[in-house]
Design a protein around this motif. Sequence first.
Motif, PDB file in Angstrom:
ATOM      1  N   GLU A 122       0.804  -1.212   0.000  1.00  0.00           N
ATOM      2  CA  GLU A 122       0.000   0.000   0.000  1.00  0.00           C
ATOM      3  C   GLU A 122       0.843   1.270   0.000  1.00  0.00           C
ATOM      4  N   GLY A 123       2.164   1.118   0.098  1.00  0.00           N
ATOM      5  CA  GLY A 123       3.046   2.275   0.162  1.00  0.00           C
ATOM      6  C   GLY A 123       3.095   2.860   1.562  1.00  0.00           C
ATOM      7  N   PHE A 124       3.873   3.927   1.726  1.00  0.00           N
ATOM      8  CA  PHE A 124       3.981   4.561   3.036  1.00  0.00           C
ATOM      9  C   PHE A 124       4.264   6.043   2.857  1.00  0.00           C
ATOM     10  N   ALA A 125       4.028   6.803   3.923  1.00  0.00           N
ATOM     11  CA  ALA A 125       4.299   8.238   3.915  1.00  0.00           C
ATOM     12  C   ALA A 125       4.758   8.646   5.307  1.00  0.00           C
ATOM     13  N   ILE A 126       5.692   9.606   5.368  1.00  0.00           N
ATOM     14  CA  ILE A 126       6.183  10.132   6.635  1.00  0.00           C
ATOM     15  C   ILE A 126       5.576  11.509   6.865  1.00  0.00           C
ATOM     16  N   HIS A 127       4.998  11.691   8.045  1.00  0.00           N
ATOM     17  CA  HIS A 127       4.360  12.954   8.410  1.00  0.00           C
ATOM     18  C   HIS A 127       5.121  13.594   9.566  1.00  0.00           C
ATOM     19  N   TRP A 128       5.288  14.921   9.489  1.00  0.00           N
ATOM     20  CA  TRP A 128       5.986  15.678  10.517  1.00  0.00           C
ATOM     21  C   TRP A 128       4.974  16.478  11.330  1.00  0.00           C
ATOM     22  N   VAL A 129       4.862  16.119  12.603  1.00  0.00           N
ATOM     23  CA  VAL A 129       4.000  16.859  13.526  1.00  0.00           C
ATOM     24  C   VAL A 129       4.886  17.338  14.668  1.00  0.00           C
ATOM     25  N   ASN A 130       5.069  18.630  14.785  1.00  0.00           N
ATOM     26  CA  ASN A 130       6.063  19.164  15.714  1.00  0.00           C
ATOM     27  C   ASN A 130       5.600  19.191  17.163  1.00  0.00           C
ATOM     28  N   ASP A 131       4.318  18.966  17.391  1.00  0.00           N
ATOM     29  CA  ASP A 131       3.808  18.858  18.762  1.00  0.00           C
ATOM     30  C   ASP A 131       4.033  17.428  19.241  1.00  0.00           C
ATOM     31  N   TRP A 132       5.223  17.189  19.819  1.00  0.00           N
ATOM     32  CA  TRP A 132       5.568  15.833  20.251  1.00  0.00           C
ATOM     33  C   TRP A 132       4.581  15.290  21.276  1.00  0.00           C
ATOM     34  N   GLY A 133       3.999  16.172  22.082  1.00  0.00           N
ATOM     35  CA  GLY A 133       3.060  15.722  23.103  1.00  0.00           C
ATOM     36  C   GLY A 133       1.797  15.103  22.542  1.00  0.00           C
ATOM     37  N   SER A 134       1.510  15.353  21.269  1.00  0.00           N
ATOM     38  CA  SER A 134       0.303  14.782  20.665  1.00  0.00           C
ATOM     39  C   SER A 134       0.551  13.433  20.008  1.00  0.00           C
ATOM     40  N   PHE A 168       1.748  10.323  21.085  1.00  0.00           N
ATOM     41  CA  PHE A 168       1.196   9.128  21.720  1.00  0.00           C
ATOM     42  C   PHE A 168      -0.324   9.199  21.811  1.00  0.00           C
ATOM     43  N   ASP A 169      -0.813  10.361  22.206  1.00  0.00           N
ATOM     44  CA  ASP A 169      -2.254  10.556  22.373  1.00  0.00           C
ATOM     45  C   ASP A 169      -2.595  11.977  21.940  1.00  0.00           C
ATOM     46  N   PRO A 170      -3.377  12.146  20.886  1.00  0.00           N
ATOM     47  CA  PRO A 170      -4.314  11.172  20.297  1.00  0.00           C
ATOM     48  C   PRO A 170      -3.851  10.518  18.989  1.00  0.00           C
ATOM     49  N   LEU A 171      -2.725  10.948  18.401  1.00  0.00           N
ATOM     50  CA  LEU A 171      -2.436  10.543  17.027  1.00  0.00           C
ATOM     51  C   LEU A 171      -2.217   9.046  16.876  1.00  0.00           C
ATOM     52  N   LEU A 172      -1.410   8.438  17.781  1.00  0.00           N
ATOM     53  CA  LEU A 172      -1.161   7.001  17.689  1.00  0.00           C
ATOM     54  C   LEU A 172      -2.207   6.199  18.447  1.00  0.00           C
ATOM     55  N   SER A 173      -2.653   6.710  19.587  1.00  0.00           N
ATOM     56  CA  SER A 173      -3.632   5.961  20.386  1.00  0.00           C
ATOM     57  C   SER A 173      -4.940   5.768  19.634  1.00  0.00           C
ATOM     58  N   ASN A 174      -5.289   6.705  18.764  1.00  0.00           N
ATOM     59  CA  ASN A 174      -6.524   6.601  17.983  1.00  0.00           C
ATOM     60  C   ASN A 174      -6.282   6.139  16.550  1.00  0.00           C
ATOM     61  N   ALA A 175      -5.059   5.699  16.279  1.00  0.00           N
ATOM     62  CA  ALA A 175      -4.688   5.218  14.940  1.00  0.00           C
ATOM     63  C   ALA A 175      -4.972   6.263  13.864  1.00  0.00           C
ATOM     64  N   LEU A 176      -4.862   7.551  14.231  1.00  0.00           N
ATOM     65  CA  LEU A 176      -4.961   8.598  13.222  1.00  0.00           C
ATOM     66  C   LEU A 176      -3.734   8.550  12.323  1.00  0.00           C
ATOM     67  N   LEU A 177      -2.621   8.137  12.896  1.00  0.00           N
ATOM     68  CA  LEU A 177      -1.415   7.775  12.148  1.00  0.00           C
ATOM     69  C   LEU A 177      -0.962   6.423  12.693  1.00  0.00           C
ATOM     70  N   ASP A 178      -0.154   5.703  11.930  1.00  0.00           N
ATOM     71  CA  ASP A 178       0.055   4.293  12.248  1.00  0.00           C
ATOM     72  C   ASP A 178       1.267   4.004  13.133  1.00  0.00           C
ATOM     73  N   VAL A 179       2.431   4.462  12.729  1.00  0.00           N
ATOM     74  CA  VAL A 179       3.687   4.105  13.395  1.00  0.00           C
ATOM     75  C   VAL A 179       4.456   5.376  13.720  1.00  0.00           C
ATOM     76  N   GLY A 180       4.949   5.478  14.972  1.00  0.00           N
ATOM     77  CA  GLY A 180       5.711   6.645  15.380  1.00  0.00           C
ATOM     78  C   GLY A 180       7.183   6.321  15.585  1.00  0.00           C
ATOM     79  N   PHE A 181       8.021   7.327  15.412  1.00  0.00           N
ATOM     80  CA  PHE A 181       9.457   7.192  15.665  1.00  0.00           C
ATOM     81  C   PHE A 181      10.022   8.583  15.888  1.00  0.00           C
ATOM     82  N   PRO A 182      11.170   8.751  16.561  1.00  0.00           N
ATOM     83  CA  PRO A 182      11.976   7.730  17.270  1.00  0.00           C
ATOM     84  C   PRO A 182      11.649   7.783  18.757  1.00  0.00           C
ATOM     85  N   TRP A 183      11.500   6.646  19.399  1.00  0.00           N
ATOM     86  CA  TRP A 183      11.131   6.593  20.814  1.00  0.00           C
ATOM     87  C   TRP A 183      12.009   5.595  21.560  1.00  0.00           C
ATOM     88  N   TYR A 184      12.313   5.950  22.804  1.00  0.00           N
ATOM     89  CA  TYR A 184      13.032   5.040  23.687  1.00  0.00           C
ATOM     90  C   TYR A 184      12.059   4.062  24.330  1.00  0.00           C
TER      91      TYR A 184
END
Length: 360
Positions: free
Chosen positions: A155-167, A169-185
Amino acid sequence: MKNFFKAAAIGFAGLFVAQQAAAETCGGYYKVQPGDSLSLIADRLYKDAGKWSTIHSQNIDSIGPKPNAIRVGMKLQLACLNGLPLGLPGGKEFTSAIPVAAAPVKVTPGNASVRQKINLLTGDDYAPFTSKASHNGGLITEVMQAAMEKASPKEGFAIHWVNDWGSHFDPLLSNALLDVGFPWYRPDCDTMPDSYRCVNFLFSEPMFETLMLLFVDKNRPFVFESDADIVGKTLCRPNGYLTFDLDGSGRRWVVDQKITLKSPHTVKDCFDMVLAGEADAVAINEFTGRSVMKENGYETKFEVLPQPLSILPIHAVVHKTHPRAEEMMELVSKGLEGIRNDGSYQAIIEDHLSRIWAEF
């Protein structure tokens, strides 16, 4: 501070031309000799004893967490940094060792078609790992791009830049608005299973491993050889920076008040507190610590202790409630394995390390 690591755009060729006649290869493999230490090897081959940490991180799987655990006969992989070391077996052609001009990320406007793709999430101003101003978006961004290209999802992939790091985990990844996040410890989920990240996220295979080091006043040095040496000390790490390595692996330094943790606003504040005698050491990742020393002219005032405080791998993450969570992590990890096997991962790491160390 996070903007410090602007990838070196030009001038690398000039750094290397004078040495081209001396050897045709850069980097390669070094066999440990009697009496060697990582500092001695770095001083001899890189002309900079401070690059011991790069040798350690490049060979962490064989050396382990203690840099003095090298053994005679051990084969170490040495990255090509600023044209050194020269003439080692297994090195790469000198011309290919010269970094090309930096290519900052150009983000094109999106459209609704990306909804059908695997959508990756990162943010800016976290150099040298992710930064629009850095070469190819930073070290981890380029690794992620290469891994996904290797995995080649249908299906291909795309990288999105969202500068509000606090968003992220929640809501962007927790609600599957976007799929995979990086980089995280990743916390030590064995000893900290209730950590938010451990409870809610799956982690890919490690994408890179960073050293958390202690930066101490040269006029007030202390020995750090085991965790017992830290008990009773005052460490400084800025507010908002992760602290789970101080409590994980059974340490419980903060929660059991075995240490005093100072958390001022900036990393520079931490360095100033150490100079003022208000803290014993700055406990921060290697790249951030060295960049702040460079920015403020503190190189002659501080010593970087050779024993890492901790070694933290960087991962991609997906929320456990994502309907394709397991599949997503398997895809990323498969891509990472592929670029490690074909050599492109090492090429990316060496290219970025050369740019980073050139700034120091």
